[in-house]
Design a protein around this motif. Structure first.
Motif, PDB file in Angstrom:
ATOM      1  N   ASP A   1      -7.558  -0.460  -4.557  1.00  0.00           N
ATOM      2  CA  ASP A   1      -8.787  -0.400  -3.766  1.00  0.00           C
ATOM      3  C   ASP A   1      -8.480  -0.242  -2.281  1.00  0.00           C
ATOM      4  O   ASP A   1      -9.155   0.510  -1.573  1.00  0.00           O
ATOM      5  CB  ASP A   1      -9.630  -1.660  -3.987  1.00  0.00           C
ATOM      6  CG  ASP A   1     -10.456  -1.592  -5.258  1.00  0.00           C
ATOM      7  OD1 ASP A   1     -10.299  -0.625  -6.030  1.00  0.00           O
ATOM      8  OD2 ASP A   1     -11.260  -2.517  -5.490  1.00  0.00           O
ATOM      9  N   ARG A   2      -7.457  -0.955  -1.808  1.00  0.00           N
ATOM     10  CA  ARG A   2      -7.092  -0.835  -0.402  1.00  0.00           C
ATOM     11  C   ARG A   2      -6.590   0.568  -0.089  1.00  0.00           C
ATOM     12  O   ARG A   2      -6.925   1.137   0.966  1.00  0.00           O
ATOM     13  CB  ARG A   2      -6.014  -1.873  -0.046  1.00  0.00           C
ATOM     14  CG  ARG A   2      -5.597  -1.858   1.405  1.00  0.00           C
ATOM     15  CD  ARG A   2      -6.776  -2.137   2.327  1.00  0.00           C
ATOM     16  NE  ARG A   2      -6.380  -2.132   3.732  1.00  0.00           N
ATOM     17  CZ  ARG A   2      -7.165  -1.738   4.731  1.00  0.00           C
ATOM     18  NH1 ARG A   2      -8.396  -1.286   4.475  1.00  0.00           N
ATOM     19  NH2 ARG A   2      -6.746  -1.783   5.979  1.00  0.00           N
TER      20      ARG A   2
ATOM     21  N   TRP B   1      -7.568   3.261  -1.540  1.00  0.00           N
ATOM     22  CA  TRP B   1      -8.779   4.086  -1.521  1.00  0.00           C
ATOM     23  C   TRP B   1      -9.490   3.960  -0.182  1.00  0.00           C
ATOM     24  O   TRP B   1      -9.964   4.950   0.395  1.00  0.00           O
ATOM     25  CB  TRP B   1      -9.693   3.667  -2.678  1.00  0.00           C
ATOM     26  CG  TRP B   1     -10.960   4.455  -2.760  1.00  0.00           C
ATOM     27  CD1 TRP B   1     -11.142   5.682  -3.327  1.00  0.00           C
ATOM     28  CD2 TRP B   1     -12.241   4.069  -2.242  1.00  0.00           C
ATOM     29  NE1 TRP B   1     -12.448   6.082  -3.209  1.00  0.00           N
ATOM     30  CE2 TRP B   1     -13.143   5.110  -2.553  1.00  0.00           C
ATOM     31  CE3 TRP B   1     -12.711   2.944  -1.569  1.00  0.00           C
ATOM     32  CZ2 TRP B   1     -14.489   5.067  -2.193  1.00  0.00           C
ATOM     33  CZ3 TRP B   1     -14.048   2.893  -1.201  1.00  0.00           C
ATOM     34  CH2 TRP B   1     -14.934   3.938  -1.516  1.00  0.00           C
ATOM     35  N   GLU B   2      -9.557   2.744   0.347  1.00  0.00           N
ATOM     36  CA  GLU B   2     -10.185   2.535   1.652  1.00  0.00           C
ATOM     37  C   GLU B   2      -9.414   3.258   2.751  1.00  0.00           C
ATOM     38  O   GLU B   2     -10.003   3.932   3.610  1.00  0.00           O
ATOM     39  CB  GLU B   2     -10.262   1.037   1.955  1.00  0.00           C
ATOM     40  CG  GLU B   2     -11.203   0.269   1.038  1.00  0.00           C
ATOM     41  CD  GLU B   2     -11.010  -1.236   1.137  1.00  0.00           C
ATOM     42  OE1 GLU B   2     -10.098  -1.674   1.875  1.00  0.00           O
ATOM     43  OE2 GLU B   2     -11.767  -1.970   0.478  1.00  0.00           O
TER      44      GLU B   2
ATOM     45  N   SER C   1      -9.718   7.162   3.361  1.00  0.00           N
ATOM     46  CA  SER C   1     -10.853   7.752   4.077  1.00  0.00           C
ATOM     47  C   SER C   1     -10.422   8.354   5.411  1.00  0.00           C
ATOM     48  O   SER C   1     -11.042   9.299   5.907  1.00  0.00           O
ATOM     49  CB  SER C   1     -11.937   6.702   4.306  1.00  0.00           C
ATOM     50  OG  SER C   1     -11.475   5.672   5.177  1.00  0.00           O
TER      51      SER C   1
ATOM     52  N   ALA D   1     -14.295   3.134  -5.350  1.00  0.00           N
ATOM     53  CA  ALA D   1     -13.056   2.377  -5.454  1.00  0.00           C
ATOM     54  C   ALA D   1     -12.623   2.260  -6.910  1.00  0.00           C
ATOM     55  O   ALA D   1     -13.468   2.164  -7.807  1.00  0.00           O
ATOM     56  CB  ALA D   1     -13.232   0.997  -4.843  1.00  0.00           C
TER      57      ALA D   1
ATOM     58  N   ARG E   1      -9.861  12.224  -2.951  1.00  0.00           N
ATOM     59  CA  ARG E   1     -10.308  10.827  -2.941  1.00  0.00           C
ATOM     60  C   ARG E   1     -11.432  10.648  -3.959  1.00  0.00           C
ATOM     61  O   ARG E   1     -12.385  11.422  -4.021  1.00  0.00           O
ATOM     62  CB  ARG E   1     -10.794  10.453  -1.539  1.00  0.00           C
ATOM     63  CG  ARG E   1     -11.117   8.977  -1.364  1.00  0.00           C
ATOM     64  CD  ARG E   1     -11.361   8.668   0.099  1.00  0.00           C
ATOM     65  NE  ARG E   1     -11.615   7.263   0.323  1.00  0.00           N
ATOM     66  CZ  ARG E   1     -12.764   6.757   0.763  1.00  0.00           C
ATOM     67  NH1 ARG E   1     -13.785   7.579   1.017  1.00  0.00           N
ATOM     68  NH2 ARG E   1     -12.913   5.468   0.957  1.00  0.00           N
TER      69      ARG E   1
ATOM     70  N   THR F   1       0.842  -1.190   0.000  1.00  0.00           N
ATOM     71  CA  THR F   1       0.000   0.000   0.000  1.00  0.00           C
ATOM     72  C   THR F   1       0.882   1.248   0.000  1.00  0.00           C
ATOM     73  O   THR F   1       2.077   1.197   0.300  1.00  0.00           O
ATOM     74  CB  THR F   1      -0.916   0.049   1.234  1.00  0.00           C
ATOM     75  OG1 THR F   1      -0.123   0.301   2.404  1.00  0.00           O
ATOM     76  CG2 THR F   1      -1.693  -1.250   1.399  1.00  0.00           C
TER      77      THR F   1
END
Length: 324
Positions: free
Chosen positions: A244-245, A247-248, A251, A135, A131, A75
């Motif tokens: 995707d991770r 993006w999570e 947050s 996703a 952001r 990541t």
């Protein structure tokens, strides 16, 4: 023979290979995909002459740096952690962080999250973005016949098999096809950062040039080929497999600005400029990067900005650093 020094450093629990040249305030240089620290050879020399300590790591998973086994260990936060640890090992309180392509994404996030350690940022190619509304796996297109290249990269083993079949051919095609030497970008221009046919691979539509452009000497291309023959492409592809991770995780710092001085450069023929909405994103950057010194377009250059236009990049970067 390269004039920069090379060393191995234990940082954040992994072994990183770094290239280093010069003495003075630290400038940390982060490469993209598929590159290594050697992509910064021109900047290492120029920054050294200008009175800076320039350090370029092979990011985790690349070249002679360690390639952690788990996909989830790639990541953006993992890599920012590597950079923070690298500063500690180098004995430096802070640094200016510079990046191209994936390295730009890493640099932006390092400056956003740790302004105490990264006192300024320069990013090439990839602008600072807020952001996304969803996703990336849902945002990027795909259908029964084609898919965006990030979907292709995300399937474990698939892209590795293609890219590692003949590393020299892979790098020739990607480097040339994303460079400014292809010419002005049009809808029909082969684009390695676009759609991939489901019955084919990334390289199928790319040009294999009879000779590489002048900015990439055979000895330099060979260094990249040797590096990817060592590492393979799995580490670099794992960055995409964490979109995707990322993006999570993003947050947690939604709405956080990049508060340090910043510089943005992009090649006039960068493949990323053809992506929908990119010009609007670049124009809107001052809202989230309030100390942006400027966004400059480099004439005739493509995606490998620091390699294709080293004189322009070095001049702009050193001017930015001296103004800090």
């Amino acid at each position: 023979m390269t004039p920069y020094r090379q060393a191995y450093i234990e940082a954040n629990g992994i072994r990183l290979h770094v290239a280093e040249q010069g003495e003075g305030p630290l400038v940390l240089l982060c490469h993209g995909f598929p590159e290594t620290s050697h992509a910064w050879r021109h900047q290492l020399a120029a920054l050294s002459r200008a009175g800076f300590r320039a350090v370029a790591p092979d990011l985790r998973g690349y070249g002679s740096s360690e390639c952690p086994p788990a996909t989830g260990q790639y990541t953006t936060l993992d890599v920012v952690g590597d950079l923070v640890a690298l500063l500690d090992v180098l004995g430096e309180r802070d640094a200016v962080v510079v990046g191209n392509d994936w390295g730009a994404t890493i640099a932006w996030q390092a400056a956003q999250l740790r302004p105490d350690r990264f006192r300024a940022v320069a990013a090439f190619g990839v602008p600072m973005m807020g952001r996304a509304p969803m996703a990336p796996s849902r945002l990027f297109p795909q259908n029964d016949h084609t898919r965006f290249y990030t979907h292709y990269f995300s399937e474990p083993g698939l892209a590795e098999a293609e890219l590692e079949r003949e590393v020299a051919t892979t790098l020739r095609k990607i480097y040339f096809s994303a460079s400014g030497d292809v010419g002005a970008r049009e809808a029909s221009t082969p684009n390695p950062f676009g759609l991939v046919r489901r019955d084919g691979g990334l390289l199928d539509a790319l040009i294999d040039p009879p000779a590489m452009p002048a900015w990439l000497a055979p000895t330099d291309l060979n260094k990249f080929v040797e590096a990817f023959n060592i590492s393979g492409f799995r580490g670099g592809l794992n960055y995409y497999r964490n979109l995707d991770r990322n993006w999570e995780l993003q947050s947690a710092f939604e709405g956080l600005l990049v508060e340090v001085p910043a510089l943005y450069l992009v090649g006039e023929r960068d493949t990323g400029l053809a992506m929908p909405g990119m010009h609007e994103i670049i124009a809107g950057m001052p809202r989230i990067v309030p100390k942006l010194a400027g966004s400059r377009i480099v004439p005739r250059a493509g995606h490998w900005l620091q390699q294709e236009a080293p004189d322009f990049v070095n001049s702009a970067l050193i001017e930015f650093l001296r103004d800090l």
